[in-house]
Design a protein around this motif. Structure first.
Motif, PDB file in Angstrom:
ATOM      1  N   ILE A 285      35.975  53.871  19.295  1.00 49.11           N
ATOM      2  CA  ILE A 285      36.385  53.390  20.552  1.00 49.11           C
ATOM      3  C   ILE A 285      37.063  54.782  21.351  1.00 49.11           C
ATOM      4  O   ILE A 285      38.036  55.218  20.942  1.00 49.11           O
ATOM      5  N   GLU A 286      36.387  55.505  22.287  1.00 47.03           N
ATOM      6  CA  GLU A 286      36.663  56.642  23.107  1.00 47.03           C
ATOM      7  C   GLU A 286      36.954  56.196  24.513  1.00 47.03           C
ATOM      8  O   GLU A 286      36.431  55.452  24.952  1.00 47.03           O
ATOM      9  N   GLY A 287      37.965  56.987  25.206  1.00 44.75           N
ATOM     10  CA  GLY A 287      38.174  56.721  26.552  1.00 44.75           C
ATOM     11  C   GLY A 287      38.426  58.163  27.219  1.00 44.75           C
ATOM     12  O   GLY A 287      38.743  59.176  26.720  1.00 44.75           O
ATOM     13  N   VAL A 288      37.790  57.746  28.516  1.00 45.37           N
ATOM     14  CA  VAL A 288      37.764  59.248  29.415  1.00 45.37           C
ATOM     15  C   VAL A 288      38.306  58.757  30.510  1.00 45.37           C
ATOM     16  O   VAL A 288      38.049  57.392  31.085  1.00 45.37           O
ATOM     17  N   ALA A 289      38.588  59.585  31.668  1.00 43.00           N
ATOM     18  CA  ALA A 289      39.092  59.480  32.979  1.00 43.00           C
ATOM     19  C   ALA A 289      38.140  59.488  34.272  1.00 43.00           C
ATOM     20  O   ALA A 289      38.831  59.116  35.301  1.00 43.00           O
ATOM     21  N   ASN A 290      36.957  60.102  33.882  1.00 41.59           N
ATOM     22  CA  ASN A 290      36.112  60.231  35.194  1.00 41.59           C
ATOM     23  C   ASN A 290      34.822  60.397  34.588  1.00 41.59           C
ATOM     24  O   ASN A 290      34.460  60.253  33.269  1.00 41.59           O
ATOM     25  N   GLY A 291      33.730  60.398  35.549  1.00 39.54           N
ATOM     26  CA  GLY A 291      32.415  60.271  35.240  1.00 39.54           C
ATOM     27  C   GLY A 291      31.939  61.586  34.585  1.00 39.54           C
ATOM     28  O   GLY A 291      31.121  61.542  33.551  1.00 39.54           O
ATOM     29  N   ARG A 292      32.318  62.635  34.826  1.00 33.36           N
ATOM     30  CA  ARG A 292      31.956  63.794  34.399  1.00 33.36           C
ATOM     31  C   ARG A 292      32.342  63.800  32.784  1.00 33.36           C
ATOM     32  O   ARG A 292      31.302  64.262  31.836  1.00 33.36           O
ATOM     33  N   GLU A 293      33.689  63.433  32.585  1.00 36.53           N
ATOM     34  CA  GLU A 293      33.960  63.267  31.189  1.00 36.53           C
ATOM     35  C   GLU A 293      33.217  62.486  30.413  1.00 36.53           C
ATOM     36  O   GLU A 293      33.041  62.423  29.367  1.00 36.53           O
ATOM     37  N   ALA A 294      32.859  61.277  31.129  1.00 30.43           N
ATOM     38  CA  ALA A 294      32.003  60.343  30.356  1.00 30.43           C
ATOM     39  C   ALA A 294      30.629  60.658  30.075  1.00 30.43           C
ATOM     40  O   ALA A 294      30.001  60.589  28.800  1.00 30.43           O
ATOM     41  N   VAL A 295      30.027  61.581  30.667  1.00 29.11           N
ATOM     42  CA  VAL A 295      28.706  62.241  30.576  1.00 29.11           C
ATOM     43  C   VAL A 295      28.636  63.010  29.385  1.00 29.11           C
ATOM     44  O   VAL A 295      27.909  63.078  28.410  1.00 29.11           O
ATOM     45  N   GLU A 296      29.772  64.021  29.094  1.00 30.07           N
ATOM     46  CA  GLU A 296      29.994  64.868  28.303  1.00 30.07           C
ATOM     47  C   GLU A 296      30.251  64.065  26.943  1.00 30.07           C
ATOM     48  O   GLU A 296      29.751  64.552  26.060  1.00 30.07           O
ATOM     49  N   ARG A 297      31.180  63.201  27.036  1.00 30.43           N
ATOM     50  CA  ARG A 297      31.394  62.557  25.703  1.00 30.43           C
ATOM     51  C   ARG A 297      30.347  61.690  25.195  1.00 30.43           C
ATOM     52  O   ARG A 297      30.258  61.594  23.842  1.00 30.43           O
ATOM     53  N   ALA A 298      29.753  61.194  26.178  1.00 30.61           N
ATOM     54  CA  ALA A 298      28.430  60.308  25.671  1.00 30.61           C
ATOM     55  C   ALA A 298      27.382  61.192  24.941  1.00 30.61           C
ATOM     56  O   ALA A 298      26.879  60.573  23.930  1.00 30.61           O
ATOM     57  N   ARG A 299      27.234  62.294  25.351  1.00 34.89           N
ATOM     58  CA  ARG A 299      26.333  63.380  24.754  1.00 34.89           C
ATOM     59  C   ARG A 299      26.934  63.665  23.345  1.00 34.89           C
ATOM     60  O   ARG A 299      26.054  63.824  22.530  1.00 34.89           O
ATOM     61  N   GLN A 300      28.261  63.700  23.334  1.00 33.92           N
ATOM     62  CA  GLN A 300      28.784  64.073  21.776  1.00 33.92           C
ATOM     63  C   GLN A 300      28.743  62.944  20.874  1.00 33.92           C
ATOM     64  O   GLN A 300      28.481  62.922  19.681  1.00 33.92           O
ATOM     65  N   ILE A 301      29.111  61.627  21.327  1.00 36.10           N
ATOM     66  CA  ILE A 301      29.337  60.370  20.344  1.00 36.10           C
ATOM     67  C   ILE A 301      27.996  59.457  20.461  1.00 36.10           C
ATOM     68  O   ILE A 301      28.105  58.877  19.265  1.00 36.10           O
ATOM     69  N   GLN A 302      27.214  59.486  21.220  1.00 33.99           N
ATOM     70  CA  GLN A 302      26.282  58.837  21.586  1.00 33.99           C
ATOM     71  C   GLN A 302      26.203  57.380  21.244  1.00 33.99           C
ATOM     72  O   GLN A 302      26.020  56.484  20.302  1.00 33.99           O
ATOM     73  N   PRO A 303      27.005  56.786  22.226  1.00 37.94           N
ATOM     74  CA  PRO A 303      27.536  55.324  21.972  1.00 37.94           C
ATOM     75  C   PRO A 303      26.644  54.363  22.219  1.00 37.94           C
ATOM     76  O   PRO A 303      25.494  54.523  22.903  1.00 37.94           O
TER      77      PRO A 303
ATOM     78  N   ASN B 191      31.542  59.673  40.163  1.00 31.12           N
ATOM     79  CA  ASN B 191      31.604  58.170  40.262  1.00 31.12           C
ATOM     80  C   ASN B 191      30.724  57.646  38.923  1.00 31.12           C
ATOM     81  O   ASN B 191      29.898  58.527  38.554  1.00 31.12           O
ATOM     82  N   GLY B 192      30.936  56.249  38.775  1.00 33.06           N
ATOM     83  CA  GLY B 192      30.399  55.663  37.403  1.00 33.06           C
ATOM     84  C   GLY B 192      28.942  55.417  37.827  1.00 33.06           C
ATOM     85  O   GLY B 192      28.000  55.607  36.815  1.00 33.06           O
ATOM     86  N   LEU B 193      28.429  55.297  39.048  1.00 37.70           N
ATOM     87  CA  LEU B 193      26.961  55.065  39.314  1.00 37.70           C
ATOM     88  C   LEU B 193      26.163  56.314  38.915  1.00 37.70           C
ATOM     89  O   LEU B 193      25.552  56.438  38.267  1.00 37.70           O
ATOM     90  N   ASP B 194      26.715  57.475  39.245  1.00 43.04           N
ATOM     91  CA  ASP B 194      26.091  58.818  38.989  1.00 43.04           C
ATOM     92  C   ASP B 194      26.221  59.010  37.628  1.00 43.04           C
ATOM     93  O   ASP B 194      25.134  59.591  36.862  1.00 43.04           O
TER      94      ASP B 194
END
Length: 159
Positions: free
Chosen positions: A31-49, A62-65
């Motif tokens: 379970i990983e947490g991030v604080a904004n949409g850009r970090e979400a995109v970067e972390r998703a590419r790394q961990i493939q959730p 924003n979350g939609l983008d």
């Protein structure tokens, strides 16, 4: 092991949601947490959730983008939107961005459990820990909203 990414700009909400997910999925879940949409995109590419819990209103991106980018790169990832705003345009935007569920804050653990029981996530979580029984329809949505979202998904496939 199920991998969950939580994108939430409110630190207390992120901490509470992470704890709820840990309680529901057990210690073997990532379970990983991030604080904004850009970090979400970067972390998703790394961990493939397999699952992303995404706030809509966040700084930087924003979350939609962010969800649209994640969905295009990883269409098998399930994206559940979290928002304090019960707005029709957000629900439509969430489905168009690849969302599979939509939670309106504040939500309770039964609604989170309902999200986890979705067929595609259950196959990862069911092997390590039984998840409590919950309604099989999407998290916190009315039957009318569910029907509207099915129509949007069908139109998206035809376009």
């Amino acid at each position: 092991m199920i991998k969950v990414l939580i994108a939430e700009d409110e630190p207390l909400s992120l901490q509470n949601l992470s704890g709820q997910m840990r309680d529901l999925l057990g210690a073997d879940a990532l379970i990983e947490g991030v604080a904004n949409g850009r970090e979400a995109v970067e972390r998703a590419r790394q961990i493939q959730p397999q699952l992303v819990l995404m706030d809509i209103e966040m700084p930087v991106m924003n979350g939609l983008d962010a969800a649209a980018i994640i969905h295009n790169a990883m269409p098998e990832t399930h994206i559940v939107f979290l928002t304090a705003f019960d707005r029709f345009d957000y629900a439509v935007g969430a489905m168009r961005a690849g969302g599979t569920d939509y939670l309106v804050k504040p939500f309770d653990s039964a609604q989170i459990t309902a999200c986890l029981r979705r067929k595609a996530v259950r196959r990862y979580a069911g092997t390590s820990r039984e998840i409590r029984s919950a309604p099989s329809f999407p998290c916190g949505w009315s039957i009318i909203t569910c029907r509207m979202c099915r129509l949007i998904r069908r139109q998206r496939r035809w376009a």
